[in-house]
Structures are given as C-alpha cells and as structure tokens.
Scaffold this motif. Structure first.
Motif, PDB file in Angstrom:
ATOM      1  N   ASN A  22       0.806  -1.221   0.000  1.00  0.00           N
ATOM      2  CA  ASN A  22       0.000   0.000   0.000  1.00  0.00           C
ATOM      3  C   ASN A  22       0.841   1.275   0.000  1.00  0.00           C
ATOM      4  O   ASN A  22       0.292   2.370  -0.122  1.00  0.00           O
ATOM      5  CB  ASN A  22      -0.976   0.010   1.191  1.00  0.00           C
ATOM      6  CG  ASN A  22      -2.093  -0.996   0.989  1.00  0.00           C
ATOM      7  OD1 ASN A  22      -2.226  -1.576  -0.089  1.00  0.00           O
ATOM      8  ND2 ASN A  22      -2.895  -1.209   2.028  1.00  0.00           N
ATOM      9  N   ARG A  28      -8.425  -1.194  -7.278  1.00  0.00           N
ATOM     10  CA  ARG A  28      -8.907   0.147  -6.985  1.00  0.00           C
ATOM     11  C   ARG A  28      -7.769   1.181  -6.963  1.00  0.00           C
ATOM     12  O   ARG A  28      -7.957   2.340  -7.341  1.00  0.00           O
ATOM     13  CB  ARG A  28      -9.599   0.094  -5.622  1.00  0.00           C
ATOM     14  CG  ARG A  28     -10.196   1.372  -5.183  1.00  0.00           C
ATOM     15  CD  ARG A  28     -10.855   1.174  -3.832  1.00  0.00           C
ATOM     16  NE  ARG A  28     -11.093   2.443  -3.184  1.00  0.00           N
ATOM     17  CZ  ARG A  28     -12.153   3.184  -3.380  1.00  0.00           C
ATOM     18  NH1 ARG A  28     -13.091   2.799  -4.207  1.00  0.00           N
ATOM     19  NH2 ARG A  28     -12.290   4.337  -2.752  1.00  0.00           N
ATOM     20  N   ARG A  62     -17.230   1.464  -1.424  1.00  0.00           N
ATOM     21  CA  ARG A  62     -15.991   2.164  -1.739  1.00  0.00           C
ATOM     22  C   ARG A  62     -16.154   3.306  -2.742  1.00  0.00           C
ATOM     23  O   ARG A  62     -15.644   3.260  -3.865  1.00  0.00           O
ATOM     24  CB  ARG A  62     -14.931   1.170  -2.210  1.00  0.00           C
ATOM     25  CG  ARG A  62     -14.740   0.057  -1.207  1.00  0.00           C
ATOM     26  CD  ARG A  62     -13.575  -0.822  -1.524  1.00  0.00           C
ATOM     27  NE  ARG A  62     -12.325  -0.252  -1.067  1.00  0.00           N
ATOM     28  CZ  ARG A  62     -11.171  -0.915  -1.073  1.00  0.00           C
ATOM     29  NH1 ARG A  62     -11.119  -2.140  -1.506  1.00  0.00           N
ATOM     30  NH2 ARG A  62     -10.070  -0.350  -0.634  1.00  0.00           N
ATOM     31  N   PRO A  63     -16.858   4.369  -2.338  1.00  0.00           N
ATOM     32  CA  PRO A  63     -17.020   5.510  -3.249  1.00  0.00           C
ATOM     33  C   PRO A  63     -15.705   6.278  -3.434  1.00  0.00           C
ATOM     34  O   PRO A  63     -14.717   6.022  -2.744  1.00  0.00           O
ATOM     35  CB  PRO A  63     -18.058   6.379  -2.538  1.00  0.00           C
ATOM     36  CG  PRO A  63     -17.992   5.991  -1.108  1.00  0.00           C
ATOM     37  CD  PRO A  63     -17.513   4.577  -1.048  1.00  0.00           C
ATOM     38  N   ILE A  64     -15.736   7.243  -4.370  1.00  0.00           N
ATOM     39  CA  ILE A  64     -14.537   8.047  -4.648  1.00  0.00           C
ATOM     40  C   ILE A  64     -14.847   9.531  -4.529  1.00  0.00           C
ATOM     41  O   ILE A  64     -14.130  10.372  -5.039  1.00  0.00           O
ATOM     42  CB  ILE A  64     -13.996   7.742  -6.063  1.00  0.00           C
ATOM     43  CG1 ILE A  64     -15.163   7.664  -7.040  1.00  0.00           C
ATOM     44  CG2 ILE A  64     -13.168   6.484  -6.094  1.00  0.00           C
ATOM     45  CD1 ILE A  64     -14.785   7.901  -8.443  1.00  0.00           C
ATOM     46  N   ASP A  65     -15.968   9.845  -3.838  1.00  0.00           N
ATOM     47  CA  ASP A  65     -16.409  11.235  -3.754  1.00  0.00           C
ATOM     48  C   ASP A  65     -15.353  12.159  -3.130  1.00  0.00           C
ATOM     49  O   ASP A  65     -15.201  13.303  -3.551  1.00  0.00           O
ATOM     50  CB  ASP A  65     -17.723  11.316  -2.962  1.00  0.00           C
ATOM     51  CG  ASP A  65     -17.625  10.650  -1.601  1.00  0.00           C
ATOM     52  OD1 ASP A  65     -17.042   9.549  -1.515  1.00  0.00           O
ATOM     53  OD2 ASP A  65     -18.099  11.233  -0.611  1.00  0.00           O
ATOM     54  N   LEU A  66     -14.600  11.646  -2.159  1.00  0.00           N
ATOM     55  CA  LEU A  66     -13.626  12.508  -1.478  1.00  0.00           C
ATOM     56  C   LEU A  66     -12.465  12.865  -2.409  1.00  0.00           C
ATOM     57  O   LEU A  66     -11.955  13.987  -2.386  1.00  0.00           O
ATOM     58  CB  LEU A  66     -13.102  11.826  -0.206  1.00  0.00           C
ATOM     59  CG  LEU A  66     -14.187  11.520   0.833  1.00  0.00           C
ATOM     60  CD1 LEU A  66     -13.625  10.656   1.957  1.00  0.00           C
ATOM     61  CD2 LEU A  66     -14.758  12.814   1.407  1.00  0.00           C
ATOM     62  N   HIS A  67     -12.058  11.909  -3.246  1.00  0.00           N
ATOM     63  CA  HIS A  67     -11.014  12.203  -4.242  1.00  0.00           C
ATOM     64  C   HIS A  67     -11.505  13.355  -5.141  1.00  0.00           C
ATOM     65  O   HIS A  67     -10.774  14.309  -5.409  1.00  0.00           O
ATOM     66  CB  HIS A  67     -10.775  11.002  -5.167  1.00  0.00           C
ATOM     67  CG  HIS A  67     -10.301   9.750  -4.480  1.00  0.00           C
ATOM     68  ND1 HIS A  67      -9.086   9.172  -4.768  1.00  0.00           N
ATOM     69  CD2 HIS A  67     -10.880   8.940  -3.559  1.00  0.00           C
ATOM     70  CE1 HIS A  67      -8.941   8.066  -4.052  1.00  0.00           C
ATOM     71  NE2 HIS A  67     -10.022   7.913  -3.308  1.00  0.00           N
ATOM     72  N   TYR A  96     -13.749  12.375   5.807  1.00  0.00           N
ATOM     73  CA  TYR A  96     -13.261  11.113   6.367  1.00  0.00           C
ATOM     74  C   TYR A  96     -11.790  10.991   5.945  1.00  0.00           C
ATOM     75  O   TYR A  96     -11.444  11.351   4.819  1.00  0.00           O
ATOM     76  CB  TYR A  96     -14.079   9.928   5.809  1.00  0.00           C
ATOM     77  CG  TYR A  96     -13.734   8.624   6.461  1.00  0.00           C
ATOM     78  CD1 TYR A  96     -14.388   8.203   7.622  1.00  0.00           C
ATOM     79  CD2 TYR A  96     -12.736   7.816   5.932  1.00  0.00           C
ATOM     80  CE1 TYR A  96     -14.043   7.009   8.236  1.00  0.00           C
ATOM     81  CE2 TYR A  96     -12.387   6.623   6.548  1.00  0.00           C
ATOM     82  CZ  TYR A  96     -13.050   6.225   7.701  1.00  0.00           C
ATOM     83  OH  TYR A  96     -12.708   5.047   8.308  1.00  0.00           O
ATOM     84  N   SER A 152      -9.689   9.462   4.285  1.00  0.00           N
ATOM     85  CA  SER A 152      -9.467   8.443   3.256  1.00  0.00           C
ATOM     86  C   SER A 152      -7.993   8.401   2.850  1.00  0.00           C
ATOM     87  O   SER A 152      -7.392   9.432   2.530  1.00  0.00           O
ATOM     88  CB  SER A 152     -10.334   8.763   2.032  1.00  0.00           C
ATOM     89  OG  SER A 152      -9.776   8.207   0.867  1.00  0.00           O
ATOM     90  N   VAL A 153      -7.442   7.197   2.848  1.00  0.00           N
ATOM     91  CA  VAL A 153      -6.031   7.013   2.482  1.00  0.00           C
ATOM     92  C   VAL A 153      -5.836   7.393   1.009  1.00  0.00           C
ATOM     93  O   VAL A 153      -4.978   8.218   0.662  1.00  0.00           O
ATOM     94  CB  VAL A 153      -5.607   5.540   2.718  1.00  0.00           C
ATOM     95  CG1 VAL A 153      -4.190   5.284   2.221  1.00  0.00           C
ATOM     96  CG2 VAL A 153      -5.743   5.182   4.197  1.00  0.00           C
ATOM     97  N   GLY A 154      -6.660   6.802   0.143  1.00  0.00           N
ATOM     98  CA  GLY A 154      -6.488   7.031  -1.293  1.00  0.00           C
ATOM     99  C   GLY A 154      -6.725   8.486  -1.666  1.00  0.00           C
ATOM    100  O   GLY A 154      -5.996   9.055  -2.484  1.00  0.00           O
ATOM    101  N   ASP A 196      -7.455  -3.845   7.605  1.00  0.00           N
ATOM    102  CA  ASP A 196      -6.908  -4.944   6.796  1.00  0.00           C
ATOM    103  C   ASP A 196      -6.512  -6.148   7.652  1.00  0.00           C
ATOM    104  O   ASP A 196      -6.358  -7.255   7.125  1.00  0.00           O
ATOM    105  CB  ASP A 196      -5.692  -4.462   5.990  1.00  0.00           C
ATOM    106  CG  ASP A 196      -6.102  -3.587   4.807  1.00  0.00           C
ATOM    107  OD1 ASP A 196      -7.312  -3.510   4.527  1.00  0.00           O
ATOM    108  OD2 ASP A 196      -5.211  -2.989   4.180  1.00  0.00           O
ATOM    109  N   VAL A 223     -14.557   0.711   9.233  1.00  0.00           N
ATOM    110  CA  VAL A 223     -13.992   1.352   8.033  1.00  0.00           C
ATOM    111  C   VAL A 223     -14.724   0.910   6.756  1.00  0.00           C
ATOM    112  O   VAL A 223     -15.099   1.736   5.930  1.00  0.00           O
ATOM    113  CB  VAL A 223     -12.480   1.081   7.929  1.00  0.00           C
ATOM    114  CG1 VAL A 223     -11.895   1.740   6.680  1.00  0.00           C
ATOM    115  CG2 VAL A 223     -11.757   1.587   9.169  1.00  0.00           C
ATOM    116  N   PHE A 224     -14.939  -0.391   6.598  1.00  0.00           N
ATOM    117  CA  PHE A 224     -15.660  -0.906   5.429  1.00  0.00           C
ATOM    118  C   PHE A 224     -16.906  -1.646   5.907  1.00  0.00           C
ATOM    119  O   PHE A 224     -16.861  -2.367   6.903  1.00  0.00           O
ATOM    120  CB  PHE A 224     -14.774  -1.852   4.609  1.00  0.00           C
ATOM    121  CG  PHE A 224     -13.664  -1.129   3.906  1.00  0.00           C
ATOM    122  CD1 PHE A 224     -13.938  -0.292   2.833  1.00  0.00           C
ATOM    123  CD2 PHE A 224     -12.350  -1.263   4.319  1.00  0.00           C
ATOM    124  CE1 PHE A 224     -12.926   0.392   2.178  1.00  0.00           C
ATOM    125  CE2 PHE A 224     -11.326  -0.581   3.674  1.00  0.00           C
ATOM    126  CZ  PHE A 224     -11.619   0.246   2.601  1.00  0.00           C
TER     127      PHE A 224
END
Ligand code: UD1
Length: 427
Positions: free
Chosen positions: A23, A93, A122-127, A161, A163-165, A306, A328-329
């Motif tokens: 990661n 992802r 697993r949305p991507i709204d924050l990105h 949030y 988010s790592v990604g 994880d 988290v998930f």
C-alpha cells in the motif's frame, strides 16, 4: 488455476523477512509519473497488484525496467498517456491513484471507475471533491471519470473522512498546483508518509504528513535521478504475527517497523503472545492458551481494518468471547461463513462480529472472497486439525509475495497445487 493445501497443527519456528509495503508501493509507483527523470525504487513487492500498476504505467508511456528482484527503474520522461482503461483499473482500486498525477501534468485525464476487493461500496467522492477544490472540472459517464484543468490551484481542503487514497491523490495533484494547499482531516497512515517522503526527495514541498493536517506548497516541476526504498509492509507483518499466535511456536520477523504495528502488537499481547523488539527484528512467541480480545477497526493509528479478518480467525481459537467491530468498510465479514465451515462459532450483527472461541478448528474446503479474508483462512488453516483446501488464490496473490515459501521455511505444511489435483476447480 491453483489451490492451497494446508495441513494444520504444526507449530511455526524460524525467520520471515517482510516485503516492502504494497500500500506504499502502489501510490509511490503512481507518483513516479510526476518525476522529471528516471527513479529507482527498492523493496517493491512482487505482487499481482504491483504488476497491474506497472502495466498501467507502461500503458501511459512510462519505461519500466526490473533491475533485480524487488528493484525497479521507472522513466516517465515524455509519457503522453492520459487515460486509464477499465481492463486495468477494474483489477485494482489503487489504479485510481494515477488520476491526480496525470491531471496535474497533462491538464486532463480519463480514468475508469475502480474495482478492487468486494468489501464495501468504496465511493470516490472525497477524491473528486478534493480535486474540484483544486480547480478541476469533473464529469462522469459511461463508467469513466473525466477531469480537466489548465492549472490546478492550491486551496484549503477538508476531508469528511481520512481516506487514504483521497489523501494520496490530493498530495500528488497539489504538488504541482499553483500556490499552497492545506488538507485538513487527512489520513495519517505510514504509507501516506512514505508517499510524502518520496515526493519530497523529488523536490515537492510537503509538510505535516503523518498528522491530520498536511500543507503542500506547489512547485513548477519535480526532479528525478533518485533511489528510494519502500517501507516494510505492516499488514504482511501482522499476518505472520497472527499466524504464529494461532498455530503456536515462535517467529522472528526482519525488515519490520514496530512503530507502525502498535495496535496490532497490543492485541497480540492481550491474546497471550509474547513480543520482543530487538535490533535483530521482532520476535513473537505463543505457548499458552489464547485469550479473547476486542477490536474496533479505525483509521491509523487505530487497529487496521486490513488485519480485522486475520485477527478474527485468531480470536476464533481463544478461550472466551471476542467482540470485533468493523468501522472502516461495511462489508468485511464475508470470510466468516468460511470460518464457520471450519468449526468457528461467530455471530455477525451489522458491523459487529461476536466470536465465541472454540478449542479446535477443522480443515475443510474453503474459498477466499477477498485478499485479507483469504489470509484469515490461511491463518485458521495453519492452526486447524486436518487439511484445508483453499480456493480462489488470485485474491491472496494480490497482496502476499512468497506466502507458501515463507510458511514452508518456518515449518508449515502448505503447498500450492494445480486445482485439478485436488479435484476442486472453483471459478
Ligand atoms: C486503502 C488501502 C486498503 C485499506 C484502506 C483503509 C491501499 C492501496 N489500500 O484503501 O488496503 O483497507 O486504505 O485503511 O492503500 N471512502 C469514501 N469516499 C472516498 C474514499 C473513501 O467514502 O472518496 C470511504 C471508503 O468507502 C471506506 C473508507 O472511506 O469506507 C476508507 O477508504 P480509504 O481510506 O479511501 O481506503 P483506500 O484508499 O481505498
């Protein structure tokens, strides 16, 4: 197609060298797109997810050379690709991490919507919100995200949030934005810090990584000509530690960073394992009975999601009742049905699993539904009575290099065999 045959009940003894962190490697590989010259990366784990990212970088025009095992030279100079196709993004992802770098360099990008493990929506709204705050125009359609911007501009970004990604995508995009970006509420994971360190040695101006507030002073271009070593994989380390605690015995882990493993080590001690941190690595030993323990998964520095499946497998062998809460998930208990088939006693209610410890698990045929769920089944099988046949190994191969080799060296009876030989072929 292959299956793993694991005959449990053998105590583990010996040494395991931990690989570089998957990661951390994935975002750092994506970040090489931003480099102004070739870079050499050491401790790149040789995994399916890494191969997918390397294929994506090659598709974009990056020249990739494997110099030695786990050592790669990447030359992004003049890369012209700007799209990340479905065939590559759907496999993983983390492919979505090329969005920030390509957008900031080329002013436009089209990235397929991501796939990845089936552990939640697993949305991507924050990105996307973060990139919009930097001035990107985002449009969606036909399974793609398109982003455009002549010149990204620094801004204040608040992440709802950590988010790592999203934190990683924004760090990469903001590195070449005009002016200063402050990201508040960002992820504090060691892998985020590793990415920031890598970008900084290329010439980026990032401070605060590892806290919940990161400042990025945009620069015009990044350099190249550097060598960088990826941090050790804390999730791989946690998996071997849990395996030793479940099967009993003692292991020495090398290339490991105990500071990244604090909540994991605390739970192992609660479970009854002895942990020793020395200059020669991290030692784990478990002889006596296993105690129950409770876990709530949280963003770093909390207990990592994880490792939740893997520690639930461990808890299922403890004396007592453990409460495992996943925050988290939302869909990370699929592996529980497989553990039940091995004789575990677990009740799942929403995001909580109540684990009633049993004295013995029994080997049987089980299926990996996702990466860490698959690892949980390996840990359970190592401690179980009899032989387990684990199918759908492509999930495990996304995240564990040399898994059966490492386990064989420490005494486990585990082998990978063609699925036809076990009579069990699973799609
Ligand atoms: C990374 C890790 C993964 C780990 C996860 C959490 C990589 C390649 N993968 O995944 O192994 O399990 O961190 O530690 O580093 N979310 C949103 N909107 C977004 C982004 C995320 O709601 O735009 C939600 C997710 O649905 C999830 C939570 O935030 O519920 C955490 O996701 P995130 O931290 O982004 O995980 P990843 O970066 O995908």
């Amino acid at each position: 197609m292959e299956n793993l045959l694991i005959s449990g009940g053998t105590r583990l003894h010996g040494k395991v060298r931990i690989h570089g962190a998957k990661n951390a490697a994935l975002p750092i590989l994506a970040a090489t797109l931003l480099a102004g010259g070739p870079v050499t990366l050491r401790e790149i784990p040789e995994l399916e997810d890494v191969r997918t990212m390397l294929d994506l970088l090659k598709h974009l025009g990056v020249k990739v050379k494997r110099l030695a095992p786990c050592r790669y030279r990447l030359d992004p100079v003049g890369f012209a690709g700007w799209d990340a196709p479905y065939e590559l993004v759907r496999k993983m992802r983390a492919s979505f991490l090329v969005l920030g770098p390509i957008l900031s360099l080329h002013g436009r990008t089209r990235v397929s919507l991501p796939g990845g493990c089936a552990i939640g929506s697993r949305p991507i709204d924050l990105h996307l919100k973060g990139l919009q705050a930097l001035g990107a125009e985002i449009s969606m359609g036909y399974g793609f995200i398109e982003a455009k911007s002549k010149q990204l501009r620094g801004n204040h970004i608040f992440l709802d949030y950590p988010s790592v990604g999203a934190t990683e995508n924004l760090l990469m995009a903001a590195s070449l934005a005009r002016g200063e970006t402050v990201i508040v509420g960002c992820a504090q994971e060691p892998e985020v810090v590793d990415l920031a360190n890598f970008l900084n040695i290329l010439g980026a101006k990032i401070s605060g990584a590892g806290t919940d507030r990161i400042t990025v002073k945009g620069v015009q271009a990044l350099g190249g000509g550097v060598e960088y070593t990826i941090i050790p994989d804390r999730i791989e380390a946690g998996t071997y530690l849990a395996a030793a605690a479940a099967a009993g015995g003692n292991l020495q882990l090398t290339n490991v960073e105990p500071e990244h493993l604090r909540p994991t080590l605390a739970k192992l001690v609660e479970a009854g394992a002895t942990i020793q941190e020395t200059d020669r690595g991290l030692f784990v030993e478990r002889d006596g009975p296993l105690n129950s323990f409770d876990i709530t998964t949280l963003p770093y520095p909390g207990f990592p999601t994880d490792l939740q499946p893997i520690f639930t497998a461990l808890a299922s062998l403890s004396q007592g009742v453990s409460l495992i809460r996943e925050t988290v998930f939302e869909n990370r208990f699929r592996y529980v049905d497989e553990l039940l088939r091995m004789g575990a006693s677990i009740k799942v209610e929403g995001n909580v699993a109540l684990v009633y410890g049993v004295s013995t698990l029994y080997g049987t045929r089980v299926k990996a539904h996702d990466l860490r769920g698959g690892a949980a089944l390996v840990v359970a099988a190592l401690a179980a009575q009899g032989t387990t046949t684990l199918t759908c190994l492509h999930h495990l191969d996304r995240g564990y290099a040399d898994l059966e080799l490492n386990l064989q060296r420490v005494g486990a009876k585990i082998q990978r065999v063609p699925a036809e030989d076990t009579g069990i072929v699973t799609a």
